[in-house]
Design a protein around this motif. Structure first.
Motif, PDB file in Angstrom:
ATOM      1  N   GLY A 212       0.810  -1.213   0.000  1.00  0.00           N
ATOM      2  CA  GLY A 212       0.000   0.000   0.000  1.00  0.00           C
ATOM      3  C   GLY A 212       0.841   1.260   0.000  1.00  0.00           C
ATOM      4  O   GLY A 212       0.541   2.222  -0.722  1.00  0.00           O
ATOM      5  N   ASP A 216       0.759   3.746  -3.240  1.00  0.00           N
ATOM      6  CA  ASP A 216       0.371   5.152  -3.127  1.00  0.00           C
ATOM      7  C   ASP A 216       1.408   6.073  -3.756  1.00  0.00           C
ATOM      8  O   ASP A 216       1.114   7.244  -4.037  1.00  0.00           O
ATOM      9  N   GLN A 217       2.622   5.556  -3.970  1.00  0.00           N
ATOM     10  CA  GLN A 217       3.657   6.316  -4.683  1.00  0.00           C
ATOM     11  C   GLN A 217       3.688   5.944  -6.170  1.00  0.00           C
ATOM     12  O   GLN A 217       4.642   6.234  -6.876  1.00  0.00           O
ATOM     13  N   ASN A 218       2.625   5.279  -6.613  1.00  0.00           N
ATOM     14  CA  ASN A 218       2.453   4.941  -8.030  1.00  0.00           C
ATOM     15  C   ASN A 218       3.430   3.884  -8.517  1.00  0.00           C
ATOM     16  O   ASN A 218       3.752   3.825  -9.716  1.00  0.00           O
ATOM     17  N   GLN A 223       1.178  -1.885  -6.989  1.00  0.00           N
ATOM     18  CA  GLN A 223      -0.250  -1.815  -7.302  1.00  0.00           C
ATOM     19  C   GLN A 223      -0.763  -3.183  -7.738  1.00  0.00           C
ATOM     20  O   GLN A 223      -1.845  -3.614  -7.320  1.00  0.00           O
ATOM     21  N   TRP A 246      -6.866  -1.656  -8.419  1.00  0.00           N
ATOM     22  CA  TRP A 246      -5.408  -1.626  -8.350  1.00  0.00           C
ATOM     23  C   TRP A 246      -4.783  -2.204  -9.621  1.00  0.00           C
ATOM     24  O   TRP A 246      -3.771  -1.712 -10.114  1.00  0.00           O
TER      25      TRP A 246
END
Length: 509
Positions: A212, A216-218, A223, A246
């Motif tokens: 996660g 969230d930092q791509n 993901q 995701w």
């Protein structure tokens, strides 16, 4: 030169009392050299700033010219930027040797970034001979200054045993150092360690937490990983919609596994609306990156014409790409095309050869398809004993169709003596697996009391299950049950309804 305010010695070359003129001149020369060096550093700084301006303006060639001037003036940041331009080929001809030369100049002045870049150069052999020992040395220098990515690179060296003895515990420690500093790549790697139990105890919740943070930092890999955990319900609640969300984020960044999985979701309507066209689009993206299962599933879509124009020749081409990589599904699909001659030359021999490749991988569907061939083949190819052996293998893997065919072998004495009890056992398992014809045969057994206690009500219940799934014979049998009141209340209207459905089902055939 004007003296500073408050000076007491107006004499340009020492005092009138004859003090040491040479000592004064040395101090003056040192001050002048210091002033000159400051001016040179200021000049180099200005040159680097101008280089930055050109770089932000998108003019890498002019940026490189000013960075070169500043680098020669000893500006560390300019040396690093010049090394970057030579490594990437932006504004200058790509030249790894020249890049390493500039990074080395900056590293000698203590730049952690340059030390990290030298480590990368030695790790991958960019401009120098590959040397993991040198790579380790430079990553350690940078890490000692707190350089986050260098901790990650050191972790990979210990994980892979590059230039050092493999040490999973040390790899975990180093990756955690980088992960705690917010490095997404390290967070993703550490999440994988917790998922697989490498260097740490398996902890799906911690794996999900780390995925996660990186997601969230791509980070596309994270993901995908987080989507996979949601799909399985490991460490997070099972949630196909969250998994699809995701997967989509990762797929949009080109992650091939995410493209494939999201394609499957759209094909089956898992977590998203069923959309064969979107499934085909995603499978094409993954297949373009040589994803073997995407080749297979895209081939199936061309074979069936779902979401795409039916094209047996293209289906066969895609299957062959997967067959070359040993994919059992593709081997089985291509074999079926050879049986029918769709898109390929009709050849039972080639079909059998491909099925045997898949059977060798213990692929249940191939075992079942080959068993059917041996059951219904003409002449010497027919082999009920081998068919029975293959059906047992597939049935034990919970292949419902194989369980049904195995039951029929026991009923019809194909390769074995008649054994109604065994037949009932396999029919029940097949029915539990959704094999609709198993309900029809079980219903007949309950109706006649073969291998089970006679039970007209249970027979009617099973006929209804098959009838509701469009099996004409079950619809007719259910109509007859209502007409005679056998296992259900006598009801002429219900009988008429089911006879009508049966007639429509027969006409559609």
């Amino acid at each position: 030169m004007q003296l500073a305010a408050g000076a007491v010695d107006p004499e340009p070359y020492g005092s009138a009392s004859g003090s040491d003129d040479k000592g004064f001149l040395q101090k003056l020369r040192t001050a002048a050299e210091s002033c000159w060096q400051s001016l040179l550093q200021l000049k180099a700084t200005f040159q680097r700033v101008i280089g930055n301006y050109y770089r932000y303006a998108g003019n890498d060639r002019s940026a490189g010219e000013f960075y070169a001037l500043a680098a020669d003036g000893g500006d560390v940041d300019a040396q690093n930027w010049l090394g970057f331009l030579y490594r990437t080929g932006k504004g200058v001809a790509k030249d790894d040797v020249e890049a390493m030369r500039h990074f080395r100049r900056a590293a000698e002045q203590g730049s952690a970034y340059a030390q990290y870049q030298l480590g990368l150069g030695y790790k991958y052999g960019w401009g120098v001979a590959q040397d993991f020992s040198e790579s380790l040395a430079f990553f350690r220098l940078a890490a000692e200054q707190g350089h986050t990515s260098s901790f990650a690179e050191l972790g990979e060296h210990f994980y892979e045993g590059q230039g050092v003895e493999q040490d999973l515990a040390e790899a975990v420690r180093l990756f955690r150092q980088a992960a705690d500093r917010g490095d997404a790549w390290s967070q993703e790697k550490l999440a994988g360690f917790y998922y697989h139990g490498e260097g740490v105890e398996v902890d799906f919740a911690e794996s999900a937490r780390l995925y996660g943070l990186a997601a969230d930092q791509n980070n596309a890999d994270a993901q995908y990983g987080l989507g996979y955990l949601h799909q399985l319900g490991k460490g997070v609640p099972q949630d196909d919609r969250a998994a699809a969300r995701w997967y989509r984020l990762a797929a949009e960044q080109g992650d091939v596994d995410a493209q494939y999985e999201l394609g499957r979701f759209h094909y089956h309507g898992t977590g998203v609306e069923r959309d064969y066209a979107e499934a085909a689009r995603l499978f094409k993206l993954a297949a373009a990156q040589d994803h073997v299962r995407a080749h297979s599933h895209l081939g199936h879509m061309y074979k069936t014409g779902r979401g795409i124009r039916r094209d047996y020749t293209e289906a066969a081409r895609l299957y062959r790409l997967a067959v070359e990589r040993g994919n059992a599904y593709a081997q089985t699909e291509l074999a079926e095309l050879h049986f029918t001659g769709h898109g390929v030359a009709q050849s039972n021999a080639e079909a059998v050869r491909l099925l045997k490749l898949a059977v060798a991988q213990d692929y249940a569907r191939a075992q079942r398809v080959l068993a059917r061939h041996y059951t219904f083949a003409e002449g010497a190819e027919r082999d009920h004993i081998e068919a029975l052996r293959l059906l047992k293998l597939a049935a034990e893997q919970n292949d419902a169709d194989a369980q049904y065919l195995l039951a029929m072998a026991y009923i019809e004495e194909r390769g074995t003596e008649k054994n109604i009890e065994r037949a009932v056992h396999w029919l029940r398992l097949a029915a539990d697996g959704g094999q609709v014809w198993s309900y029809v045969h079980l219903a007949e057994m309950y109706d006649q009391g073969q291998g089970v206690d006679q039970d007209p009500e249970e027979a009617a219940r099973m006929y209804r299950i098959a009838a509701e799934r469009g099996i004409a014979v079950a619809q007719a049998k259910l109509g007859q049950a209502y007409l005679s009141g056998h296992g259900v209340p006598e009801d002429a209207d219900e009988a008429k309804k089911w006879f009508g459905k049966a007639a429509k089902s027969y006409r559609r055939k």
